[in-house]
Design an enzyme around this catalytic site. Structure first.
Site, short mmCIF file in Angstrom:
data_model
loop_
_atom_site.label_atom_id
_atom_site.label_comp_id
_atom_site.label_asym_id
_atom_site.label_seq_id
_atom_site.Cartn_x
_atom_site.Cartn_y
_atom_site.Cartn_z
N HIS A 156 0.82 -1.22 0.00
CA HIS A 156 0.00 0.00 0.00
C HIS A 156 0.85 1.27 0.00
O HIS A 156 0.34 2.36 -0.26
CB HIS A 156 -0.93 0.00 1.22
N ASP A 363 3.61 9.42 -0.83
CA ASP A 363 2.42 8.64 -0.47
C ASP A 363 2.24 7.52 -1.48
O ASP A 363 2.45 7.74 -2.68
CB ASP A 363 1.18 9.56 -0.52
P1 ADQ Z 1 -3.10 6.11 4.56
O1 ADQ Z 1 -1.71 6.57 4.76
O2 ADQ Z 1 -3.90 5.95 5.78
O3 ADQ Z 1 -3.18 4.76 3.71
P2 ADQ Z 1 -4.96 7.47 2.60
O4 ADQ Z 1 -4.86 6.75 1.31
O5 ADQ Z 1 -5.11 8.92 2.42
O6 ADQ Z 1 -3.73 7.25 3.57
O7 ADQ Z 1 -6.22 6.91 3.36
C1 ADQ Z 1 -6.66 7.48 4.52
C2 ADQ Z 1 -8.15 7.13 4.74
O8 ADQ Z 1 -8.44 7.53 6.06
C3 ADQ Z 1 -9.05 7.92 3.81
O9 ADQ Z 1 -10.16 7.13 3.50
C4 ADQ Z 1 -9.44 9.12 4.65
O10 ADQ Z 1 -10.72 9.67 4.35
C5 ADQ Z 1 -9.43 8.55 6.05
N1 ADQ Z 1 -9.04 9.59 7.02
C6 ADQ Z 1 -7.92 10.32 7.05
N2 ADQ Z 1 -7.95 11.20 8.06
C7 ADQ Z 1 -9.10 11.02 8.69
C8 ADQ Z 1 -9.73 11.63 9.82
N3 ADQ Z 1 -9.16 12.63 10.50
N4 ADQ Z 1 -10.93 11.19 10.17
C9 ADQ Z 1 -11.54 10.18 9.50
N5 ADQ Z 1 -11.00 9.57 8.45
C10 ADQ Z 1 -9.81 9.98 8.04
C11 ADQ Z 1 -2.22 3.86 3.13
C12 ADQ Z 1 -1.17 4.49 2.23
C13 ADQ Z 1 -1.84 5.31 1.14
C14 ADQ Z 1 -2.81 4.42 0.36
C15 ADQ Z 1 -3.74 3.69 1.29
C16 ADQ Z 1 -4.59 2.64 0.57
O11 ADQ Z 1 -0.28 5.31 2.98
O12 ADQ Z 1 -0.88 5.88 0.25
O13 ADQ Z 1 -3.59 5.22 -0.51
O14 ADQ Z 1 -3.01 3.00 2.30
O15 ADQ Z 1 -3.79 1.75 -0.16
#
Ligand code: ADQ
Length: 469
Positions: A156, A363
């Site tokens: 991921h 990311d």
């Molecule tokens: P993350 O690093 O967690 O995931 P991201 O892809 O942005 O990053 O996903 C975060 C999820 O958490 C999103 O659905 C977002 O809406 C939710 N989220 C973030 N902050 C929040 C908050 N304060 N309250 C509620 N919900 C919140 C890892 C990798 C990424 C990759 C994903 C999926 O680091 O690059 O995209 O896995 O593979």
């Protein structure tokens, strides 16, 4: 159809519906379709030496098998090797990596322990799909136990260039364990390229056909499968009556322009640089004073680690300084919220914000960028400002792409976004939403699983042998 077995560090609650993160939903649907099994850590930490078995339960048609971690495993496998070493290195942050031989040994031992528990549950014909950097050596441990099933791995987070990866202790061992899989899934073509570069530089493997690599006496297919979101579900969340009320509350009748950021509070997300860029916007374009608001929602994460407490203090200091310098009795320029927010509220905030500011320093993909696009009103959409270092930038080129380290450039993009005429916003959004739909969560998992099934029927290898690929 073969049964699907998924192993990931944490097993989430499949019953929590749209409130769950995208991955839980995606994995849940795939498991339900195949009457599958989800294996992993249940989130509990028990004293060292406690005898714990495997907890087995069922959610609908899905079997769930979980185990706790011991305190030693939590400290060394989870916090130590996974999050204090692999996470920073894979995010190009060698300066934050903590080298600790014990952590590596416990990481290996935990993977062996999990593999022993999982091997007992695997039946002939099952497809095994392992997720993320915590469990890289799982397949290799399963193979040692005689498991011959098709196994795939999805990373991921980014796969770093060889210069970075070779800073990880026993990186050659780690890459060798990747060859125990039949299929490696990365987020982007760049990650695939970095994998190939590593093999080439270390002279431990080579491409024998497009996307097929040979090394350590095995062959593996490696491809990009950009992860996506459930677009319709997220769009619906942004359009409920409750969402309308939330959007109404945002501005309270004032002519405010909201710029939204939503992230885990992680140093990879570039939050201090983002705050500095917003400050630069205020300095350079005072016409946005009293109207522009940066709403940053940052969910707490991994707070036991120093790097995470450091970033929290830095952000609190920065938001206080910006509000002190630029704020007024009737205007708070930075609204900083340090907690998780329900997904329906997030969807409403995305829809009510004129700019989505997604500026990670690095990311794997970044699902927030895709959620922001999905939440917009197609007739009057907001503008996505996206880091060139987010995996999502490979697909979402119609966003305003920025270098997140360049404060002036991000400030300029914010100004452009706020001032963008509606025709351009509609045009850009039309292209973006099409890309987000093309690579949605169903497309992601369908492509991965099809390829994983295909790797066993010999398609790729037969093509290689026949010299066709
Ligand atoms: P993350 O690093 O967690 O995931 P991201 O892809 O942005 O990053 O996903 C975060 C999820 O958490 C999103 O659905 C977002 O809406 C939710 N989220 C973030 N902050 C929040 C908050 N304060 N309250 C509620 N919900 C919140 C890892 C990798 C990424 C990759 C994903 C999926 O680091 O690059 O995209 O896995 O593979």
């Amino acid at each position: 159809m073969s049964r699907l077995i998924i192993a990931s560090n944490r097993v989430a609650d499949l019953a929590s519906g749209p409130q769950a993160g995208g991955l839980a939903v995606a994995i849940g649907d795939a498991l339900r379709e195949g009457s599958g099994l989800w294996f992993g850590w249940d989130g509990r930490v028990v004293d060292d030496g406690v005898d714990f078995g495997l907890s087995l339960s069922r959610q609908d048609t899905v079997s769930v098998a979980t185990q706790p971690l011991t305190q030693r495993e939590y400290d060394n496998y989870y916090l130590g090797h996974s999050n204090n070493l692999l996470w920073p290195i894979f995010h190009y942050r060698l300066d934050l990596a903590k080298f600790d031989g014990t952590a590596l040994e416990v990481y290996k031992a935990l993977n062996a322990r999990f593999a022993a528990s999982l091997a007992a549950l695997i039946e002939p014909g099952d497809l095994v799909w392992i997720h993320d950097y915590h469990l890289i050596p799982m397949a290799s441990e399963l193979r040692k136990l005689g498991v011959t099933n098709r196994m795939g791995f999805f990373l991921h987070i980014p796969f770093p260039p060889p210069d970075m990866l070779s800073a990880a202790p026993e990186h050659d061992w780690m890459v060798e364990t990747l060859f125990a899989y039949d299929l490696l899934g990365f987020q982007t073509r760049q990650d695939c390229g970095n994998f190939a570069l590593y093999l080439d530089r270390e002279q431990c493997g080579r491409a024998i056909a497009p996307q097929v690599f040979e090394g350590f006496g095995r062959q593996v297919t490696a491809r990009a499968f950009p992860i996506g979101i459930d677009v319709d579900a997220f769009t619906r969340l942004a359009q409920t009556e409750k969402a309308d009320k939330e959007i109404g509350k945002l501005s309270r009748g004032l002519p405010l322009t909201h710029i939204i950021g939503v992230d885990r509070l992680d140093y990879s997300k570039g939050l201090p640089d983002r705050f500095r860029a917003f400050r630069r916007l205020m300095e350079k374009y005072p016409e946005h004073s009293k109207t522009a608001v940066l709403m940053q929602i940052a969910a707490p994460t991994r707070e036991e680690l120093v790097a995470y407490t450091d970033i929290r203090s830095e952000l609190e200091q920065l938001s206080g300084a910006i509000n002190g310098e630029f704020g007024d009795f009737d205007w708070t320029p930075v609204r900083y919220i340090h907690r998780p927010v329900p997904r329906d509220t997030l969807a409403a905030l995305f829809r009510g914000s004129k700019v989505g500011l997604v500026t990670p320093l690095r990311d794997g993909m970044n699902l927030v960028a895709k959620e922001y696009v999905a939440a917009q009103d197609a007739d009057d959409p907001g503008v996505l400002v996206l880091s060139q270092f987010a995996g999502a930038a490979e697909e979402l080129q119609d966003a305003l792409i920025v270098n997140p380290y360049d404060t002036d450039e991000v400030a300029e993009a914010l100004h452009t976004a706020i001032s963008m005429p509606i025709d351009e916003r509609v045009d850009r959004h039309r292209t973006l939403i099409a890309r987000v739909r093309d690579n949605d969560i169903v497309a992601w998992r369908t492509a991965f699983l099809r390829c994983l099934r295909g790797t066993d029927d010999g398609t790729a290898r037969a093509a290689v042998r026949a010299g066709k690929a």
